[in-house]
Scaffold this motif. Sequence first.
Motif, short mmCIF file in Angstrom:
data_model
loop_
_atom_site.label_atom_id
_atom_site.label_comp_id
_atom_site.label_asym_id
_atom_site.label_seq_id
_atom_site.Cartn_x
_atom_site.Cartn_y
_atom_site.Cartn_z
N THR A 117 0.85 -1.19 0.00
CA THR A 117 0.00 0.00 0.00
C THR A 117 0.88 1.24 0.00
O THR A 117 1.80 1.35 0.81
N ARG A 118 0.59 2.16 -0.91
CA ARG A 118 1.26 3.46 -0.93
C ARG A 118 0.42 4.45 -0.15
O ARG A 118 -0.79 4.55 -0.35
N LEU A 119 1.07 5.21 0.71
CA LEU A 119 0.39 6.21 1.53
C LEU A 119 1.03 7.57 1.29
O LEU A 119 2.24 7.67 1.08
N VAL A 120 0.22 8.61 1.36
CA VAL A 120 0.73 9.97 1.25
C VAL A 120 0.58 10.62 2.62
O VAL A 120 -0.52 10.64 3.18
N PRO A 121 1.67 11.14 3.18
CA PRO A 121 1.60 11.75 4.52
C PRO A 121 0.65 12.94 4.57
O PRO A 121 0.56 13.71 3.62
N ARG A 122 -0.02 13.08 5.68
CA ARG A 122 -0.84 14.24 5.99
C ARG A 122 -0.33 14.79 7.32
O ARG A 122 -0.91 14.51 8.36
N PRO A 123 0.76 15.54 7.29
CA PRO A 123 1.35 16.04 8.54
C PRO A 123 0.38 16.92 9.31
O PRO A 123 -0.23 17.82 8.75
N VAL A 124 0.25 16.63 10.58
CA VAL A 124 -0.61 17.40 11.46
C VAL A 124 0.16 17.60 12.77
O VAL A 124 0.85 16.70 13.23
N GLY A 125 0.01 18.75 13.38
CA GLY A 125 0.68 19.00 14.66
C GLY A 125 2.16 19.30 14.47
O GLY A 125 2.57 19.94 13.51
N ASP A 126 2.96 18.82 15.38
CA ASP A 126 4.41 19.03 15.37
C ASP A 126 4.99 18.43 14.10
O ASP A 126 4.86 17.23 13.87
N PRO A 127 5.66 19.23 13.26
CA PRO A 127 6.20 18.71 12.00
C PRO A 127 7.16 17.52 12.18
O PRO A 127 7.27 16.68 11.32
N ASP A 128 7.87 17.48 13.30
CA ASP A 128 8.81 16.40 13.55
C ASP A 128 8.13 15.12 14.04
O ASP A 128 8.72 14.06 14.01
N LYS A 129 6.90 15.24 14.50
CA LYS A 129 6.19 14.08 15.04
C LYS A 129 4.94 13.73 14.26
O LYS A 129 4.37 12.66 14.47
N GLY A 130 4.52 14.60 13.36
CA GLY A 130 3.27 14.38 12.64
C GLY A 130 3.40 13.66 11.33
O GLY A 130 2.42 13.47 10.62
N ALA A 131 4.63 13.25 10.95
CA ALA A 131 4.84 12.53 9.70
C ALA A 131 6.11 11.72 9.82
O ALA A 131 7.02 12.09 10.56
N LEU A 132 6.16 10.62 9.08
CA LEU A 132 7.39 9.82 9.04
C LEU A 132 8.45 10.56 8.24
O LEU A 132 8.19 11.22 7.30
#
Length: 108
Positions: free
Chosen positions: A93-108
Amino acid sequence: MSDATVPVIVTAYFFPRPDARDQVIAALEPAIAGVHQEDGCELYAIHDAPDGSIVMLEKWTSVELLDAHGQGEPVRRLGPALEGLLERPVEVTRLVPRPVGDPDKGAL
């Protein structure tokens, strides 16, 4: 959202036959080493799941580099190395990040 410059996260679930778990891991090891050298690879790591599957988590800098990975030598070699060792096909499965909150913790 399919911006080619946005990082892409991938999950790949491998379902080893009960008697072939160690063989599946042994088949994955050289592929992992090879993929770590590919352009765009930020993360390529296996994990044990409670159901006995092996989960690959991947992060790629772009769709183009992920697509190139799919045509690369490590992936071409992996298919035959896994022949007869899995209970069912690999689920990718391909996923597209949806960063939310702290940029360092809200996305891989």
